[in-house]
Design an enzyme around this catalytic site. Structure first.
Site, PDB file in Angstrom:
ATOM      1  N   ASP A   1      91.093  42.134  22.167  1.00  0.00           N
ATOM      2  CA  ASP A   1      92.553  42.151  22.197  1.00  0.00           C
ATOM      3  C   ASP A   1      93.067  41.251  21.078  1.00  0.00           C
ATOM      4  OD1 ASP A   1      95.155  42.550  22.837  1.00  0.00           O
ATOM      5  OD2 ASP A   1      95.064  41.659  24.832  1.00  0.00           O
ATOM      6  N   ALA A   2      93.209  41.836  19.894  1.00  0.00           N
ATOM      7  CA  ALA A   2      93.614  41.070  18.717  1.00  0.00           C
ATOM      8  C   ALA A   2      94.924  41.553  18.116  1.00  0.00           C
ATOM      9  CB  ALA A   2      92.514  41.127  17.649  1.00  0.00           C
ATOM     10  N   LYS A   3      95.335  42.775  18.454  1.00  0.00           N
ATOM     11  CA  LYS A   3      96.614  43.349  17.997  1.00  0.00           C
ATOM     12  C   LYS A   3      96.773  43.232  16.491  1.00  0.00           C
ATOM     13  CE  LYS A   3      98.808  42.287  22.433  1.00  0.00           C
ATOM     14  NZ  LYS A   3      97.697  41.502  23.035  1.00  0.00           N
ATOM     15  N   ARG A   4      95.746  43.605  15.779  1.00  0.00           N
ATOM     16  CA  ARG A   4      95.783  43.518  14.322  1.00  0.00           C
ATOM     17  C   ARG A   4      96.572  44.691  13.736  1.00  0.00           C
ATOM     18  NH1 ARG A   4      94.071  38.890  15.488  1.00  0.00           N
ATOM     19  NH2 ARG A   4      92.241  37.969  14.475  1.00  0.00           N
TER      20      ARG A   4
END
Length: 298
Positions: A103-106
């Protein structure tokens, strides 16, 4: 094996399409792990304590959930020590047979997006990446293309932000466009289009969508816009989403969504401080599975 096919098979094996989110916060760890150190600013101690906690969570939830979601920023705040621990936990969770979502939302464009894909998703010799990654598609289709290319080449998946669970997201994602769609629905159409070329045998794309559990009124509409996307549904439990809120995320056959609970699982021991913390977490994971199985039987 195509990511979406693999994820669906794992859900069937564990008996429910659920995901345990792991968001470790030092101040909320069990007392026996925190000890008497100076707190989160004591990075070596904090990272060691978080590592013990995450390993305990993984051991507790692995019999009951097909996948886990690791919140990368909870590790990254500790700089290189935290990043190394994150990589270690991804490797250990995958070795346990769990599907791991980073879960990094890059999100970025061009070569920067390609670097994010390589750094946050791709496997290398020393550090296998997660099985899937959360990404931000609000920069447009060209921000997703390099990420999709890497995911397709490595049999991995992506979940693009479409309708988030935070209240502030309404101010942007709920805005109406001239054609009558909301901004969130326009992004849903983009995600559906970008993922169409990467559909597995069971009819779902490797490019899924993040749709918050606290937005039940939008879920049915977004499902119509994204028939081939698996929804990753955060916000269940501590953020207020309940079983009735997530029902519209699923198709009639009970597929198409993965329901995620983080704080209500991670910190289940806070409601029963005298209980063993691992047992409390396991009980919460089992309860999550049972709740979602219950709505799919109706």
């Amino acid at each position: 094996m195509h990511f979406a096919d693999r994820l669906l098979a794992a859900c069937e094996d564990k008996g429910a399409p659920v995901c345990a989110g792991i968001d470790p916060v030092f101040e909320r760890l069990p007392r026996d792990l925190r000890g008497d150190a100076a707190g989160p600013r004591d990075a070596p101690h904090a990272v060691e304590a978080i590592g013990r906690f995450v390993r305990g969570v993984l051991e507790a939830v692995r019999p009951h959930v097909p996948c886990v979601k690791l919140q990368s920023v909870c590790f990254e705040r500790y700089h290189w020590r935290g990043v190394k621990l994150y990589d270690d936990m991804v490797r250990e969770a995958r070795a346990m047979g769990l599907i791991v979502i980073g879960d990094a939302k890059r999100g970025d464009i061009g070569i920067s997006a390609a670097h994010y894909a390589a750094g946050c998703l791709a496997d290398d010799v020393d550090a296998p990446g997660p099985d899937a990654l959360t990404v931000n598609g609000y920069l447009g289709g060209d921000s997703l293309e390099p990420l999709i290319d890497v995911a397709a080449a490595q049999g991995k998946g992506l979940f693009a932000l479409v309708r988030t669970s935070n209240p502030g997201g309404d101010a942007l994602q709920g805005l109406k466009l001239d054609d009558g769609r909301s901004v969130g629905e326009a992004v849903a159409d983009l995600v559906a289009q970008q993922g169409e070329a990467h559909v597995g045998e069971r009819g779902y794309s490797l490019l899924g969508a993040v749709v918050g559990a606290t937005k039940p009124a939008d879920a049915a509409s977004l499902r119509r816009h994204m028939p081939r996307q698996i929804f990753l549904v955060p916000g269940f439990g501590a953020q207020g989403g309940g079983a009735d809120d997530v029902r519209a995320c699923f198709k009639a056959d009970g597929t198409g969504a993965i329901i995620t609970a983080s704080r209500s699982v991670n910190y289940a021991f806070e409601k029963a401080p005298e209980a063993d913390w691992k047992q409390a977490i396991e009980a919460a994971a089992l309860d999550l599975r049972q709740q979602i199985r219950g709505i799919l039987r109706r």
